[in-house]
Write a protein that holds these residues in place. Structure first.
Motif, PDB file in Angstrom:
ATOM      1  N   LYS A  51       0.833  -1.202   0.000  1.00  0.00           N
ATOM      2  CA  LYS A  51       0.000   0.000   0.000  1.00  0.00           C
ATOM      3  C   LYS A  51       0.867   1.250   0.000  1.00  0.00           C
ATOM      4  CE  LYS A  51      -3.346   2.422   2.907  1.00  0.00           C
ATOM      5  NZ  LYS A  51      -4.008   2.402   4.196  1.00  0.00           N
ATOM      6  N   TRP A  52       1.876   1.293   0.874  1.00  0.00           N
ATOM      7  CA  TRP A  52       2.773   2.451   0.963  1.00  0.00           C
ATOM      8  C   TRP A  52       3.593   2.619  -0.306  1.00  0.00           C
ATOM      9  CZ3 TRP A  52       4.435   0.489   6.384  1.00  0.00           C
ATOM     10  CH2 TRP A  52       3.458   0.820   7.319  1.00  0.00           C
ATOM     11  N   ALA A  53       4.024   1.506  -0.900  1.00  0.00           N
ATOM     12  CA  ALA A  53       4.812   1.578  -2.127  1.00  0.00           C
ATOM     13  C   ALA A  53       3.965   2.106  -3.281  1.00  0.00           C
ATOM     14  CB  ALA A  53       5.371   0.213  -2.455  1.00  0.00           C
ATOM     15  N   GLU A  65       1.613   4.270  -3.053  1.00  0.00           N
ATOM     16  CA  GLU A  65       1.385   5.697  -2.850  1.00  0.00           C
ATOM     17  C   GLU A  65       2.540   6.529  -3.403  1.00  0.00           C
ATOM     18  OE1 GLU A  65       0.713   6.270   1.299  1.00  0.00           O
ATOM     19  OE2 GLU A  65      -1.278   5.360   1.248  1.00  0.00           O
ATOM     20  N   LYS A  66       3.737   5.962  -3.427  1.00  0.00           N
ATOM     21  CA  LYS A  66       4.926   6.713  -3.892  1.00  0.00           C
ATOM     22  C   LYS A  66       4.957   6.779  -5.352  1.00  0.00           C
ATOM     23  CE  LYS A  66       8.021   5.855  -0.084  1.00  0.00           C
ATOM     24  NZ  LYS A  66       9.300   5.376   0.309  1.00  0.00           N
TER      25      LYS A  66
END
Length: 56
Positions: free
Chosen positions: A51-53, A55-56
């Protein structure tokens, strides 16, 4: 209980015994956090990383 106003902000002074009783009462009302098994924790952390990856 005493009220004090400092810089237009209200503060309440209570005895330490009452404060500790309030802390204990609040701690008893909070729900314990869910603990994961090892496999559940791994899958959950991988899900968050993806999920965090994304977003980038």
């Amino acid at each position: 209980m005493t009220e004090v106003v400092i810089d237009k902000k209200k503060y309440v002074l209570i005895p330490a015994r009452e404060y500790h009783a309030l802390q204990k009462k609040a701690a008893l009302k909070s729900a314990p956090e869910k603990t994961f098994s090892l496999e559940e924790a791994r899958s959950y952390s991988k899900k968050l990383i993806r999920k965090w990856a994304a977003e980038k």
